[in-house]
Design an enzyme around this catalytic site. Sequence first.
Site, PDB file in Angstrom:
ATOM      1  CB  SER A 176      85.702  77.723  54.854  1.00 26.00           C
ATOM      2  OG  SER A 176      84.864  78.447  53.974  1.00 26.00           O
TER       3      SER A 176
ATOM      4  CB  SER B 172      83.149  76.918  51.678  1.00 29.79           C
ATOM      5  OG  SER B 172      84.502  76.654  51.868  1.00 29.79           O
TER       6      SER B 172
ATOM      7  CE  LYS C 290      82.574  80.897  55.592  1.00 25.90           C
ATOM      8  NZ  LYS C 290      82.762  80.234  54.289  1.00 25.90           N
TER       9      LYS C 290
END
Length: 454
Positions: A135, A159, A60
């Site tokens: 996210s 997330s 990420k």
Amino acid sequence: LSVSDLVDASFDRIHQVDDKVKAFLTLNEEYSRIKAKQLDEKLVSGADRGLLFGMPIGIKDNIVTKGIRTTCASRILENFEPIYDATVVERLSAADTVTIGKLNMDEFAMGSSNENSGFHPTFNPWDLSCVPGGSSGASAASVSAGEVLFSLGSDTGGSIRQPAAFCGVVGLKPTYGLVSRYGLVAFASSLDQIGPITKTVEDNAYLLQAIAGNDPMDSTSAKVDVPDYLASFTGDVKGLKIAVPKEYFGEGVEAGVKENVMAALKVLEGLGATWEEVSLPHSKYALATYYLLSSSEASANLSRFDGVRYGLRSDNSNNLIDMYKQSRSEGFGEEVKRRIMLGTFALSSGYYDAYYKKAQKVRTLIKEDFTNIFEKYDVIIGPTTPSASFKCGSMVKDPVTMYMNDILTIPVNLAGVPAISVPCGFSDGLPTGLQIIGKHFDEKTIYQVAHAFE
Ligand code: GLN
């Protein structure tokens, strides 16, 4: 099979599908192929191999990678190249993984659909007209689409788990303090945790094994021994006591989602576990508490992006103060600005006691709800999200409805306990997730239960 073959397969797949899924912000192709060759040499020479030898992994983009662009999906960090690796990245490197690239996300991890990325949205591989969640939406989508075998996400309020549920993969938010946050760009420091996203529960345990454990570079890192997670893969859940909170089956939770969880509980019952309905009475305050606390922490954490130290600096200013203002106005997206304003308000004098301090008190009550349940039960089980994925564009204009998506995941971050989402059937053709919540540092039991479904 060589590591080069694995890495080639990963890039072939990315070149085949990523113009549709749009999971990657940066690809690390040249370096990956060199690293693969080095690992192949290890294979020939018979040198010791790391735990995740040769595995292609996606990271990420809020986890810093030395010399590889790290943007947090924000225009303010568009060209930022960190000068060090996050601890988790160092540990993965020691485990002999290959970092294929950096994954899209909601800007600074604020969002539940990946539509808040400052660059482009990511799409759900199960249905490209739907969101992958957020996210860490691209972390889940890239694994689900077969672009990488493993990925790292971060979870502040859901997330990792919500996108894992939406994309039909396995995602774990570890206990707060189990995985180092050194090199994770902070959103809400008291809630953020990095965690593994994988296709199977077993893979997930391997990845956690590689990244967990004390780190002197993170003052909130716990000094605990990391157990052998794989040892919990016994297939035995006999005698296990499961708590099922009634609040997790309330209004807004879709019938299909509830049915899937009930079916999973039946499976566990068949294997000799027992379950009872319980109450987490302060859950109803979790969403408000989370948005006050996380936004307050974000407003402080994001003050470092001022146009001086990193990233974008506006050309449209005549003095220092204007430069700060312009750089932040041009660099941050709408949702990030909304959170900074909310947080600054909640922390401002005259409102601090009414909002921030009160939210801290409610957080303690939420934590106590969990402590009480865990005195009698081994795990808590419920849905990960109130519904399966939703259509792209359907919630962007309505932040509060979007916030509701995290209603079942947020209490876990406030309490600091670990939780996993594992695939659990479908609702209207899209995957839904089963959430298994455990005691502090008891990821082992979570895996033990999750593994019963594989
Ligand atoms: N969707 C939640 C938010 O927008 C959670 C985000 C996260 O866990 N990083 O804050």
